[in-house]
Scaffold this active site. Structure first.
Site, PDB file in Angstrom:
ATOM      1  N   ARG A  12       1.928   1.126  14.825  1.00 34.06           N
ATOM      2  CA  ARG A  12       1.515   0.921  13.446  1.00 34.06           C
ATOM      3  C   ARG A  12       2.028  -0.424  12.939  1.00 34.06           C
TER       4      ARG A  12
ATOM      5  N   HIS B 258      13.021  11.849   3.443  1.00 33.66           N
ATOM      6  CA  HIS B 258      12.411  13.111   3.821  1.00 33.66           C
ATOM      7  C   HIS B 258      12.215  14.045   2.621  1.00 33.66           C
TER       8      HIS B 258
ATOM      9  N   TRP C 166       7.198   0.110   3.743  1.00 33.02           N
ATOM     10  CA  TRP C 166       7.642   0.808   2.533  1.00 33.02           C
ATOM     11  C   TRP C 166       9.038   1.370   2.725  1.00 33.02           C
TER      12      TRP C 166
ATOM     13  N   GLU D  68      11.763  13.176  -0.202  1.00 25.90           N
ATOM     14  CA  GLU D  68      10.686  12.519  -0.936  1.00 25.90           C
ATOM     15  C   GLU D  68       9.311  13.040  -0.505  1.00 25.90           C
TER      16      GLU D  68
ATOM     17  N   TYR E 285       8.564  15.904   0.541  1.00 23.73           N
ATOM     18  CA  TYR E 285       8.348  17.230  -0.040  1.00 23.73           C
ATOM     19  C   TYR E 285       8.187  17.139  -1.549  1.00 23.73           C
TER      20      TYR E 285
ATOM     21  N   HIS F 137       0.851  -1.200   0.000  1.00 26.67           N
ATOM     22  CA  HIS F 137       0.000   0.000   0.000  1.00 26.67           C
ATOM     23  C   HIS F 137       0.883   1.245   0.000  1.00 26.67           C
TER      24      HIS F 137
ATOM     25  N   ASP G 190       6.585  21.450 -26.610  1.00 26.62           N
ATOM     26  CA  ASP G 190       6.491  20.123 -26.020  1.00 26.62           C
ATOM     27  C   ASP G 190       7.529  20.050 -24.914  1.00 26.62           C
TER      28      ASP G 190
ATOM     29  N   THR H 206       6.744  27.057   5.289  1.00 24.65           N
ATOM     30  CA  THR H 206       5.396  26.557   5.021  1.00 24.65           C
ATOM     31  C   THR H 206       4.360  27.568   5.495  1.00 24.65           C
TER      32      THR H 206
ATOM     33  N   HIS I  34      14.738  13.069  11.867  1.00 28.02           N
ATOM     34  CA  HIS I  34      13.555  13.145  12.734  1.00 28.02           C
ATOM     35  C   HIS I  34      12.704  11.879  12.610  1.00 28.02           C
ATOM     36  N   HIS I  35      13.018  11.036  11.626  1.00 25.55           N
ATOM     37  CA  HIS I  35      12.340   9.744  11.550  1.00 25.55           C
ATOM     38  C   HIS I  35      13.036   8.717  12.431  1.00 25.55           C
TER      39      HIS I  35
ATOM     40  N   SER J 200      13.250   6.167 -14.115  1.00 28.75           N
ATOM     41  CA  SER J 200      12.155   6.881 -14.759  1.00 28.75           C
ATOM     42  C   SER J 200      11.992   8.272 -14.159  1.00 28.75           C
ATOM     43  N   SER J 201      12.034   8.351 -12.834  1.00 28.14           N
ATOM     44  CA  SER J 201      11.879   9.654 -12.182  1.00 28.14           C
ATOM     45  C   SER J 201      13.000  10.604 -12.548  1.00 28.14           C
TER      46      SER J 201
ATOM     47  N   SER K 295      -1.414  27.154  -5.604  1.00 28.92           N
ATOM     48  CA  SER K 295      -1.050  28.541  -5.899  1.00 28.92           C
ATOM     49  C   SER K 295      -1.615  29.022  -7.231  1.00 28.92           C
TER      50      SER K 295
ATOM     51  N   LYS L 129       3.791  30.177   3.021  1.00 24.72           N
ATOM     52  CA  LYS L 129       2.915  29.790   1.920  1.00 24.72           C
ATOM     53  C   LYS L 129       1.454  29.889   2.329  1.00 24.72           C
TER      54      LYS L 129
HETATM   55  C1  HEA Z   1       0.866   8.363  -0.602  1.00 24.57           C
HETATM   56  C2  HEA Z   1      -0.325   8.366  -0.429  1.00 24.57           C
HETATM   57  C3  HEA Z   1      -1.221   7.514   0.409  1.00 24.57           C
HETATM   58  C4  HEA Z   1      -2.562   7.494   0.208  1.00 24.57           C
HETATM   59  C5  HEA Z   1      -3.355   8.255  -0.832  1.00 24.57           C
HETATM   60  C6  HEA Z   1      -3.094   6.620   1.211  1.00 24.57           C
HETATM   61  C7  HEA Z   1      -4.455   6.336   1.331  1.00 24.57           C
HETATM   62  C8  HEA Z   1      -5.005   5.567   2.350  1.00 24.57           C
HETATM   63  N1  HEA Z   1      -4.315   4.911   3.353  1.00 24.57           N
HETATM   64 FE1  HEA Z   1      -2.314   4.839   3.575  1.00 24.57          FE
HETATM   65  N2  HEA Z   1      -0.300   4.769   3.792  1.00 24.57           N
HETATM   66  C9  HEA Z   1       0.622   5.434   3.024  1.00 24.57           C
HETATM   67  C10 HEA Z   1       0.353   6.325   2.001  1.00 24.57           C
HETATM   68  C11 HEA Z   1      -0.925   6.613   1.512  1.00 24.57           C
HETATM   69  N3  HEA Z   1      -2.087   6.095   1.990  1.00 24.57           N
HETATM   70  C12 HEA Z   1       1.948   5.094   3.454  1.00 24.57           C
HETATM   71  C13 HEA Z   1       3.254   5.621   2.871  1.00 24.57           C
HETATM   72  C14 HEA Z   1       1.804   4.198   4.510  1.00 24.57           C
HETATM   73  C15 HEA Z   1       2.897   3.546   5.343  1.00 24.57           C
HETATM   74  C16 HEA Z   1       3.167   2.163   4.883  1.00 24.57           C
HETATM   75  C17 HEA Z   1       4.103   1.471   5.806  1.00 24.57           C
HETATM   76  O1  HEA Z   1       3.869   1.481   7.025  1.00 24.57           O
HETATM   77  O2  HEA Z   1       5.083   0.913   5.325  1.00 24.57           O
HETATM   78  C18 HEA Z   1       0.372   4.025   4.703  1.00 24.57           C
HETATM   79  C19 HEA Z   1      -0.179   3.212   5.699  1.00 24.57           C
HETATM   80  C20 HEA Z   1      -1.537   3.125   5.959  1.00 24.57           C
HETATM   81  C21 HEA Z   1      -2.087   2.491   7.102  1.00 24.57           C
HETATM   82  C22 HEA Z   1      -1.314   1.868   8.243  1.00 24.57           C
HETATM   83  C23 HEA Z   1      -1.074   0.448   7.987  1.00 24.57           C
HETATM   84  C24 HEA Z   1      -0.280  -0.177   9.075  1.00 24.57           C
HETATM   85  O3  HEA Z   1       0.446   0.521   9.786  1.00 24.57           O
HETATM   86  O4  HEA Z   1      -0.371  -1.400   9.166  1.00 24.57           O
HETATM   87  C25 HEA Z   1      -3.459   2.574   6.995  1.00 24.57           C
HETATM   88  C26 HEA Z   1      -4.406   2.051   7.975  1.00 24.57           C
HETATM   89  O5  HEA Z   1      -5.483   2.430   8.066  1.00 24.57           O
HETATM   90  C27 HEA Z   1      -3.727   3.286   5.773  1.00 24.57           C
HETATM   91  C28 HEA Z   1      -5.000   3.576   5.293  1.00 24.57           C
HETATM   92  C29 HEA Z   1      -5.241   4.317   4.145  1.00 24.57           C
HETATM   93  C30 HEA Z   1      -6.573   4.565   3.621  1.00 24.57           C
HETATM   94  C31 HEA Z   1      -7.848   4.059   4.229  1.00 24.57           C
HETATM   95  C32 HEA Z   1      -6.410   5.340   2.492  1.00 24.57           C
HETATM   96  C33 HEA Z   1      -7.519   5.871   1.614  1.00 24.57           C
HETATM   97  O6  HEA Z   1      -7.375   7.251   1.514  1.00 24.57           O
HETATM   98  C34 HEA Z   1      -7.504   5.222   0.273  1.00 24.57           C
HETATM   99  C35 HEA Z   1      -8.691   5.651  -0.492  1.00 24.57           C
HETATM  100  C36 HEA Z   1      -8.676   5.212  -1.935  1.00 24.57           C
HETATM  101  C37 HEA Z   1      -9.352   4.166  -2.402  1.00 24.57           C
HETATM  102  C38 HEA Z   1     -10.131   3.273  -1.509  1.00 24.57           C
HETATM  103  C39 HEA Z   1      -9.304   3.851  -3.846  1.00 24.57           C
HETATM  104  C40 HEA Z   1     -10.590   4.214  -4.486  1.00 24.57           C
HETATM  105  C41 HEA Z   1     -10.818   3.499  -5.714  1.00 24.57           C
HETATM  106  C42 HEA Z   1     -11.369   2.293  -5.782  1.00 24.57           C
HETATM  107  C43 HEA Z   1     -11.736   1.549  -4.561  1.00 24.57           C
HETATM  108  C44 HEA Z   1     -11.560   1.729  -7.083  1.00 24.57           C
HETATM  109  C45 HEA Z   1     -12.328   0.497  -7.082  1.00 24.57           C
HETATM  110  C46 HEA Z   1     -12.273   0.060  -8.436  1.00 24.57           C
HETATM  111  C47 HEA Z   1     -13.314  -0.273  -9.158  1.00 24.57           C
HETATM  112  C48 HEA Z   1     -14.650  -0.374  -8.577  1.00 24.57           C
HETATM  113  C49 HEA Z   1     -13.095  -0.540 -10.595  1.00 24.57           C
HETATM  114  N4  HEA Z   1      -2.548   3.611   5.167  1.00 24.57           N
HETATM  115  C1  HEA Z   2       3.417  15.195   1.872  1.00 25.91           C
HETATM  116  C2  HEA Z   2       4.119  14.644   2.745  1.00 25.91           C
HETATM  117  C3  HEA Z   2       4.582  15.224   4.053  1.00 25.91           C
HETATM  118  C4  HEA Z   2       4.724  16.521   4.457  1.00 25.91           C
HETATM  119  C5  HEA Z   2       4.443  17.790   3.702  1.00 25.91           C
HETATM  120  C6  HEA Z   2       5.212  16.459   5.801  1.00 25.91           C
HETATM  121  C7  HEA Z   2       5.495  17.585   6.562  1.00 25.91           C
HETATM  122  C8  HEA Z   2       6.082  17.554   7.817  1.00 25.91           C
HETATM  123  N1  HEA Z   2       6.389  16.431   8.545  1.00 25.91           N
HETATM  124 FE1  HEA Z   2       5.977  14.513   8.011  1.00 25.91          FE
HETATM  125  N2  HEA Z   2       5.867  12.609   7.358  1.00 25.91           N
HETATM  126  C9  HEA Z   2       5.410  12.189   6.136  1.00 25.91           C
HETATM  127  C10 HEA Z   2       4.965  12.995   5.110  1.00 25.91           C
HETATM  128  C11 HEA Z   2       4.979  14.387   5.155  1.00 25.91           C
HETATM  129  N3  HEA Z   2       5.351  15.152   6.205  1.00 25.91           N
HETATM  130  C12 HEA Z   2       5.423  10.756   6.053  1.00 25.91           C
HETATM  131  C13 HEA Z   2       4.997   9.917   4.848  1.00 25.91           C
HETATM  132  C14 HEA Z   2       5.919  10.300   7.273  1.00 25.91           C
HETATM  133  C15 HEA Z   2       6.076   8.859   7.766  1.00 25.91           C
HETATM  134  C16 HEA Z   2       7.046   8.031   7.063  1.00 25.91           C
HETATM  135  C17 HEA Z   2       7.043   6.650   7.634  1.00 25.91           C
HETATM  136  O1  HEA Z   2       7.583   6.467   8.737  1.00 25.91           O
HETATM  137  O2  HEA Z   2       6.480   5.746   6.994  1.00 25.91           O
HETATM  138  C18 HEA Z   2       6.194  11.487   8.059  1.00 25.91           C
HETATM  139  C19 HEA Z   2       6.736  11.440   9.329  1.00 25.91           C
HETATM  140  C20 HEA Z   2       7.143  12.562  10.022  1.00 25.91           C
HETATM  141  C21 HEA Z   2       7.927  12.503  11.222  1.00 25.91           C
HETATM  142  C22 HEA Z   2       8.451  11.235  11.889  1.00 25.91           C
HETATM  143  C23 HEA Z   2       7.471  10.732  12.850  1.00 25.91           C
HETATM  144  C24 HEA Z   2       7.870   9.431  13.414  1.00 25.91           C
HETATM  145  O3  HEA Z   2       8.026   8.457  12.650  1.00 25.91           O
HETATM  146  O4  HEA Z   2       8.043   9.394  14.617  1.00 25.91           O
HETATM  147  C25 HEA Z   2       8.128  13.804  11.619  1.00 25.91           C
HETATM  148  C26 HEA Z   2       8.906  14.207  12.813  1.00 25.91           C
HETATM  149  O5  HEA Z   2       9.404  15.220  12.902  1.00 25.91           O
HETATM  150  C27 HEA Z   2       7.481  14.651  10.652  1.00 25.91           C
HETATM  151  C28 HEA Z   2       7.466  16.040  10.693  1.00 25.91           C
HETATM  152  C29 HEA Z   2       6.957  16.844   9.687  1.00 25.91           C
HETATM  153  C30 HEA Z   2       7.009  18.310   9.731  1.00 25.91           C
HETATM  154  C31 HEA Z   2       7.526  19.156  10.843  1.00 25.91           C
HETATM  155  C32 HEA Z   2       6.464  18.739   8.543  1.00 25.91           C
HETATM  156  C33 HEA Z   2       6.342  20.173   8.104  1.00 25.91           C
HETATM  157  O6  HEA Z   2       6.758  20.323   6.784  1.00 25.91           O
HETATM  158  C34 HEA Z   2       4.943  20.704   8.261  1.00 25.91           C
HETATM  159  C35 HEA Z   2       4.894  22.206   8.105  1.00 25.91           C
HETATM  160  C36 HEA Z   2       3.509  22.752   8.113  1.00 25.91           C
HETATM  161  C37 HEA Z   2       2.919  23.433   9.125  1.00 25.91           C
HETATM  162  C38 HEA Z   2       3.590  23.657  10.415  1.00 25.91           C
HETATM  163  C39 HEA Z   2       1.504  23.896   9.004  1.00 25.91           C
HETATM  164  C40 HEA Z   2       1.300  25.229   8.339  1.00 25.91           C
HETATM  165  C41 HEA Z   2       1.903  26.365   9.023  1.00 25.91           C
HETATM  166  C42 HEA Z   2       1.218  27.388   9.573  1.00 25.91           C
HETATM  167  C43 HEA Z   2      -0.246  27.544   9.501  1.00 25.91           C
HETATM  168  C44 HEA Z   2       2.029  28.453  10.164  1.00 25.91           C
HETATM  169  C45 HEA Z   2       2.014  28.631  11.613  1.00 25.91           C
HETATM  170  C46 HEA Z   2       2.704  27.550  12.334  1.00 25.91           C
HETATM  171  C47 HEA Z   2       3.494  27.752  13.391  1.00 25.91           C
HETATM  172  C48 HEA Z   2       4.090  29.035  13.759  1.00 25.91           C
HETATM  173  C49 HEA Z   2       3.786  26.599  14.275  1.00 25.91           C
HETATM  174  N4  HEA Z   2       6.890  13.866   9.698  1.00 25.91           N
HETATM  175 CU   LIG Z   3      10.406  13.606   7.337  1.00 25.96          CU
END
Ligand code: HEA
Ligand code: HEA
Ligand SMILES: [Cu+2]
Ligand code: CUA
Lengths: 544, 394, 293
Positions: free
Chosen positions: A459, A262, A151, A264, A266, A86, A115, A337, A311-312, A178-179, A277, A340
């Site tokens: 988790r 990390h 993942w 990634e 962003y 997933h 293009d 952020t 921080h992870h 590809s990326s 925007s 923005k």
């Molecule tokens: C990047 C984007 C992304 C998106 C969009 C989502 C979307 C969703 N994710 Fe997650 N998720 C991750 C990224 C994302 N996730 C990542 C990175 C992890 C961590 C993995 C790890 O721990 O290693 C994670 C882990 C994660 C967990 C934790 C699993 C665990 O720790 O064991 C859960 C649990 O509830 C969850 C739930 C969901 C749900 C309910 C949605 C929903 O929003 C999904 C909704 C969308 C659909 C349901 C599809 C709709 C379309 C259809 C159903 C089409 C059907 C087709 C026909 C009928 C032809 N996700």
């Molecule tokens: C789109 C993806 C995305 C984005 C944008 C961010 C944004 C941020 N993430 Fe997140 N993060 C993930 C995707 C993302 N993260 C994923 C996938 C994981 C889990 C990976 C895994 O373990 O599987 C993760 C995990 C993760 C962790 C590790 C947690 C753990 O495993 O214990 C931490 C810890 O610091 C963190 C921090 C942050 C912070 C500080 C930001 C900041 O960039 C957020 C900044 C935004 C704001 C703060 C809000 C807007 C601001 C205002 C309105 C202004 C006013 C605010 C103040 C003055 C406070 N993230």
């Molecule tokens: Cu991070």
């Protein structure tokens, strides 16, 4: 007939009137042999949508298993595979290619280029994803099942995986290639193919955010490739990179992975910022506030993203100075952020707003993404993260930023640009239903996960203590609802617009929209801007 | 299209209703587990250490600051959404830049986040200070159980392994607690809890045998990865006697959800009594590795060892499954050269997919090998003595 | 298509539909399918891998053929040339990051993991282990578990130094060739290009010999703990780049012989040269970090 699936009509834009031999290629060849940025953009989006479905179905299986305590549907090994795949499919299959699709469609249009810089390589980037995606999806059917190490693919758990792990590693290599090619294409297109007069600081924000995203991709995808290559040699060729018995270190994997990981995240949000925007000014009927500071903020996020990775890893046991450094550095990202968010709100301020679906999703994005940002900040605080690391709080955090962030921005972008792509307007009522339905179901799904995490539910758990039962049940119900909302989106919005059903779209359907994409007809003709257009002083209009 | 839409919509409603009623009928009558998770608990666990209290405080602090900022920011946005709408007849203004404002709203968040960081700094430093411990215990993560060794302080030398209650593991496989069945400590009950004295600084050294695990006890505010080949440490000083529960918090393979942590905090006197009893038991249990066993005795012993350690993977029928190799009819098991199987148990195999079992006593290893060599269809009649194992230990 | 410019160079040439990309991707499908199975012991994987590679190379050959004829027929404007320059630079940047991951592994192993394994704290796990990088004397290796056989490390003398000289010389010959091309002295260009290619080939042979020496005399192998891992990963990955760079130069040379490239239009040449210099610089990093320190 629409530009997306059907035959092309021969209505050409004023900019390519002098060519009369412009027939779009037809049949399957048009797609498989494509060199047209619009067609390739469409291919990317279809791929992304397919992966969203597969990843979403996996998510629903996860949620179904977690609906109640106890194992009902899957065994724990398969559960781990579901979680892993997933995550991988959503990140590498749905979100990243989706944004590349937007880039392909919009960047040449927005900067007045004919293009992408390398049209054939562009198609190669796309077609590389097919074998990789097939390998990933097919790994469920390999002996030993799909990879089940999360993942993040942490060593040494990856060393225990079956043959599908190697398939996965090679698939990721290919996706990385590809990326990188895709990013080079985007960067070069932006740097070298802007129409005269389109200076960098007049460029649309979406192009800017992609320029920076592409830079991030080129910088970190090879690092991921390095990490998984070492995993591969540790698995099969007797090296000890991550094996302490030979002097290696499992934590080294994590450092290298998160140096990629990390940035990634962003990579998955900056293009979203770009789309928002574009949309907010269009529907506020007012120019984007603080354009220059938006550019600087985006760049700062990119730069800071390289120095926060650990921080992870607060619970891996790093020295106190390390924890402090990474805590402060991470928190600093809130500053750009914040800029923005404030700029978007200032753009709305004293505008003349209307709330068609793109704007609804954009406002929804700002609101819900900020919640995810704040929980990110809470995670960034090392002492609290000791409690939250690897719990559902983190799952809640990243779904707030990824689903309500990246995915919502793609929805917003779809509604905003699909008139240009397909030549027809989507159905506004259905769009609004999709928005409200998604918003509510999303929060039902993921808000309770904060509580689960605070209460300490780890988790990647196939089963959990009974005290966690109710919130899990609620989340599962919400997930089903959210999934159905997306089925609704696909069947009642995407497919009709692609089939050209709906009101005919004018060249510029949005009163306040600005930019060169609105200077060509809807649907955008197969070829646009083959000779560079002449632009006005703001570089938003074609004057000759 | 319309009819399809309507059909689908009513189907969705039906599904939602079905799930909704499902949720309510499901609500188990479970109550809070003291020292473990509460029912529908909304915030961090109310801990029993200074660190966990600090964390709870910091979390409240962050929650309040973030909520205030959130409300302030979105009050402005929604005000604007409300007032500056086209349908309200609002005409768009034409400003789009202000350096002063930009600087102000860059500095403000900067100051806020630095203030947040400063609040946390003291706790970070305190968390990492593992010096001057009264008692040092090594916690070893293994697929899928915890080994505890008392290294220094009262109780030095004690060591045991702690696994999830097998009945609960079975229950999970069978679909979890049945309707109406209430298991307060579902998936949290272990055979041998870790025992520590109250009000003493306990240093936990973590390491692992196979893959990374994490030692987490929310009530103490600790979570520390256990990394194979390396040691890490953390500490706590529990201020209240009682039972505290945690779970493994790093994905470690299929049984990741099934390696709980149970810490029993005892008063000083009770702790000393426990140590004394434990030491007596150890002395009694110390098998003489020179003892020569009779086949029946050793098979009886082996059956127990198998049930406690091997059955989770190799299954009661000895057939394994998936990547797990079968024992029934396996070449290594049937081999006349006993040392082959002994070495597998001592060193593990397949990158620790089969872990090393050298933590078991010579007698236990000898017993379980003898058992597998004479069970199911394996009828070798071979008998492995503890001395054979001892001879192959490095 | 837009490629149908009537004899004049279009503003920006956009190729028409092409089957190469999809075909190349198909080739790579067989590559990863085969590789994934082969490393797990399936014999057929090898054939799938080889077939895929051959397929892919064949497609690339045709693809480049198309590109070259487009270039030769004057479809490529100045602006496309700039695109090529940007793309090559960014590609090299991505390679730098790729090498960065492996250099980091080396640094981490030396500066962190091996010392940590031998630290006081870790003595409860590896009581007898003294942290020495990478082997103190015969019989002592950086392997806490004692699972690594004794080996001797690879010093800078003589083979790596010879190789350094070879690569540096090749950089010079390449530059001479470039200067010759700039003044349209084609025979001199071709001569020095051959010299460069030859130096690359000799480098590869020397490295092959070095590996042989490592395996047969020093007992230094991939399995020699983290030293062996980083040594072979870094030098091997670099050697692979030398191979690729050498092939690039070879094809450029062959094209030169066919009369391609001119004094003011020869980005293909320059791109390959940039790549070669990059490989050169990485080598210097290796020479210092892997062999000397
Ligand atoms: C990047 C984007 C992304 C998106 C969009 C989502 C979307 C969703 N994710 Fe997650 N998720 C991750 C990224 C994302 N996730 C990542 C990175 C992890 C961590 C993995 C790890 O721990 O290693 C994670 C882990 C994660 C967990 C934790 C699993 C665990 O720790 O064991 C859960 C649990 O509830 C969850 C739930 C969901 C749900 C309910 C949605 C929903 O929003 C999904 C909704 C969308 C659909 C349901 C599809 C709709 C379309 C259809 C159903 C089409 C059907 C087709 C026909 C009928 C032809 N996700
Ligand atoms: C789109 C993806 C995305 C984005 C944008 C961010 C944004 C941020 N993430 Fe997140 N993060 C993930 C995707 C993302 N993260 C994923 C996938 C994981 C889990 C990976 C895994 O373990 O599987 C993760 C995990 C993760 C962790 C590790 C947690 C753990 O495993 O214990 C931490 C810890 O610091 C963190 C921090 C942050 C912070 C500080 C930001 C900041 O960039 C957020 C900044 C935004 C704001 C703060 C809000 C807007 C601001 C205002 C309105 C202004 C006013 C605010 C103040 C003055 C406070 N993230
Ligand atoms: Cu991070
Ligand atoms: Cu041990 Cu998870």
């Amino acid at each position: 007939m629409s530009a997306v699936l059907g035959q092309h009509d021969h209505a050409h834009g004023h900019d390519d009137g002098h060519h009369d031999d412009h027939h779009a290629p037809t049949g399957w060849r048009r797609w498989v042999f494509a060199t047209n940025h619009k067609d390739i953009g469409t291919l990317y989006m279809m791929f992304s949508l397919t992966m969203l479905m597969i990843g979403g179905v996996l998510a629903l299986l996860i949620r179904a298993e977690l609906f109640q305590p106890g194992l009902q549907l899957v065994n724990p090994e398969l559960f781990n595979s579901l979680t892993t795949m997933h995550g991988l499919i959503m990140v590498f299959g749905a979100i990243m290619p989706g944004f590349v699709g937007f880039a392909n469609w919009m960047i040449p249009l927005q900067i007045g280029a004919a293009d992408m810089a390398f049209a054939r390589m562009n198609n190669f980037s796309f077609w590389l994803m097919i074998p990789a995606g097939a390998m990933l999806a097919g790994s469920f059917f390999m002996p030993g099942g799909a990879p089940a190490a999360g993942w993040t693919l942490y060593a040494p758990l990856t060393l225990q995986m079956g043959p599908s792990m190697d398939a996965g590693i090679f698939a990721m290599h290919i996706l990385g290639a590809s990326s990188i090619m895709g990013s080079i294409n985007i960067i070069v297109t932006i740097l070298n193919m802007r129409a005269p007069g389109m200076t960098l600081m007049k460029m649309p924000m979406f192009a800017w955010t992609w320029l920076i995203t592409a830079y991030l991709l080129i910088a970190v995808m090879p690092v991921l490739a390095g990490a998984i290559t070492m995993t591969l040699t540790d698995r099969h060729f007797g090296t000890s990179f991550f094996n302490p018995a030979g002097g290696g270190d499992p934590v080294m994997y994590q450092h290298i992975f998160w140096f990629f990981g990390h940035p990634e995240v962003y990579i998955m949000i900056l293009p979203a910022f770009g789309i928002i925007s574009q949309i907010v000014p269009a529907f506020a009927r007012k120019r984007l506030f603080g354009y220059a500071s938006m550019v600087y903020a985006t760049s700062s996020i990119a730069i800071l993203s390289f120095i926060v990775w650990a921080h992870h890893m607060f619970t891996t046991g790093m020295p106190v100075t390390g924890q402090l450094f990474f805590m402060y550095a991470t928190m600093l990202i809130a500053v750009p952020t914040a800029v923005k968010i404030f700029n978007w709100i200032a753009t709305m301020w004293r505008g003349s707003m209307t709330f068609e679906t793109p704007m609804l999703f954009a406002v929804g994005f700002i609101f819900v993404f900020t919640m995810g940002g704040f929980t990110g900040l809470i995670c960034a605080m090392a002492p609290i993260d000791i409690q939250l690391q690897d719990t559902y709080y983190v799952v809640a955090h990243f779904h707030y930023v990824l689903v309500a962030g990246s995915l919502y921005a793609m929805f917003a972008g779809y509604y905003y640009w699909c008139p240009k792509w397909t030549g027809v307007m989507y159905n506004e009522t259905r769009g609004k239903i999709h928005f409200w339905w998604s918003l509510i179901a999303f929060n039902i799904t993921f808000f309770p996960m904060h509580f689960l995490g605070l209460a300490g539910m780890p988790r990647r758990y196939a089963d959990y203590p009974m005290q966690f039962a109710d919130f899990n049940a609620v989340a599962s119900v919400g997930a089903l609802g959210f999934g159905l909302a997306q089925v609704f989106f696909i069947f009642f919005i995407v497919i009709p617009t692609m089939r050209g059903k709906g009101e005919k779209a004018p060249q510029k359907p949005w009163e306040g929209a600005e930019g060169l994409e609105w200077e060509v007809p809807s649907p955008a003709p197969f070829h646009t801007f083959e000779t560079p257009p002449k632009l006005d002083a703001t570089a938003t209009r074609v004057i000759g | 299209m319309k009819s399809v839409f309507n059909g689908l919509a009513s189907w969705m409603w039906a599904a939602a209703l079905w799930f909704g009623t499902g949720v309510f009928s499901l609500a188990h009558a479970v109550s809070d587990l003291p020292g473990g998770p509460g029912v529908n608990q909304l915030n961090l666990t109310q801990g029993v250490t200074k660190i966990s209290a600090d964390q709870a405080w910091l979390h409240w602090f962050m929650l309040i600051v973030c909520t205030v900022v959130f409300l302030a920011v979105f009050a402005v946005m929604f005000y604007s959404i409300w007032k500056h709408r086209k349908s309200q007849g609002h005409k768009a203004a034409n400003f789009h830049e202000s350096v002063a404002v930009e600087i102000a709203w860059t500095l403000a968040p900067f100051i806020i986040v630095v203030a947040m960081g400063l609040m946390a700094t003291k706790t970070v430093v305190a968390m990492k200070d593992t010096t001057n411990a009264d008692l040092t215990i090594k916690a070893t993560g293994m697929q899928w159980k915890w080994g505890y060794d008392y290294l220094k302080g009262e109780g030095e030398g004690i060591g045991f392994v702690s696994t999830l209650d097998t009945a609960q593991r079975e229950m999970s496989n069978n679909g979890g607690p049945k309707k109406g069945e209430v298991v307060e400590d579902y998936l949290l009950k272990v055979d041998n809890p870790l025992v520590v004295p109250v009000d003493k600084k306990i240093r936990i050294i973590t390491t692992a045998n196979d893959v990374i695990h994490a030692f987490m006890v929310p009530a103490f505010g600790i979570k520390q990865d256990a990394i194979p080949g390396f040691v890490r440490d953390t500490w706590f000083r529990a201020e209240k006697v009682g039972d505290y529960h945690g779970q493994c918090a790093e994905l470690c393979g299929k049984e990741h959800a099934y390696m709980p942590i149970h810490v029993k905090v005892l008063s000083a006197a009770d702790y000393s009594a426990w140590v004394a009893a434990e030491q007596k038991k150890m002395a009694a249990k110390m098998d003489d590795p020179a003892k020569v066993w009779a086949l029946d005795d050793i098979l009886a012993r082996g059956e127990k060892v198998y049930a406690a350690n091997c059955v989770a993977c190799h299954q009661a029928n000895g057939k394994g499954g998936g990547p797990i190799k079968p024992l029934d009819g396996a070449a290594v098991v049937l081999d006349a050269d006993k040392s082959k199987q002994i070495l597998v148990l001592l060193n593990g195999q397949n990158n620790a997919a089969m872990p090393s079992w050298k933590a078991l006593s010579d007698t236990d290893i000898a017993a379980v090998i003898s058992y597998t060599k004479n069970h199911w269809s394996n009828k070798t009649g071979q008998l492995v003595q503890p001395a054979d194992v001892l001879a192959l230990r490095k | 298509m837009s490629s149908s410019a009537h004899g004049t160079t279009p503003y920006y040439f956009v190729p028409g539909p092409s089957r190469h990309p999809a075909m190349a991707a198909l080739g790579l499908f067989f590559v990863i399918l085969g590789a994934g199975q082969w490393v797990n012991g399936a014999e057929w994987g090898k054939y799938s891998l080889l077939f895929g590679m051959a397929w892919w190379l064949f497609v690339l050959y045709q693809w480049f053929g198309d590109a070259i004829s487009e270039s030769v027929s004057g479809q490529y404007s100045r602006r496309i040339d700039i695109s090529f320059r940007w793309s090559m630079s960014w590609f090299i940047f991505s390679e730098v990051m790729f090498f960065g991951a492996f250099f980091t592994a080396l640094w981490w192993a030396r500066a962190h993991s091996v010392p940590a394994l031998g630290s006081l704290d870790n003595a409860i796990l590896w009581p007898g282990f003294k942290a020495v990088w990478p082997s103190l004397a015969a019989g002592v290796t950086a392997s806490p578990a004692g699972t690594v056989e004794a080996f001797t490390t690879m010093g800078p003398w003589p083979l790596p130094t010879i190789n350094t000289a070879l690569l540096l010389t090749s950089g010079v010959t390449l530059t001479i060739a470039h200067h010759a091309l700039l003044v349209n002295n084609r025979s001199r260009t071709i001569g020095f290009m051959w010299a460069t290619v030859l130096l690359g080939i000799v480098f590869l042979f020397v490295q092959g010999y070095e590996y042989h020496h490592a395996y047969s005399e020093l007992n230094l192998k991939l399995t020699s703990g983290v030293y062996g891992s980083t040594f072979f990963m870094l030098t091997g990955f670099h050697g692979f780049h030398v191979l690729v760079g050498m092939l690039m130069l070879l094809f450029i040379t062959l094209r030169l012989q066919k009369g391609h490239f001119s004094a003011d239009n020869h980005f293909g040449f320059e791109g390959a040269a940039w790549y070669w210099h990059f490989v050169d610089v990485v080598w210097l990093g290796l020479y210092i970090l892997v062999y000397w320190l």
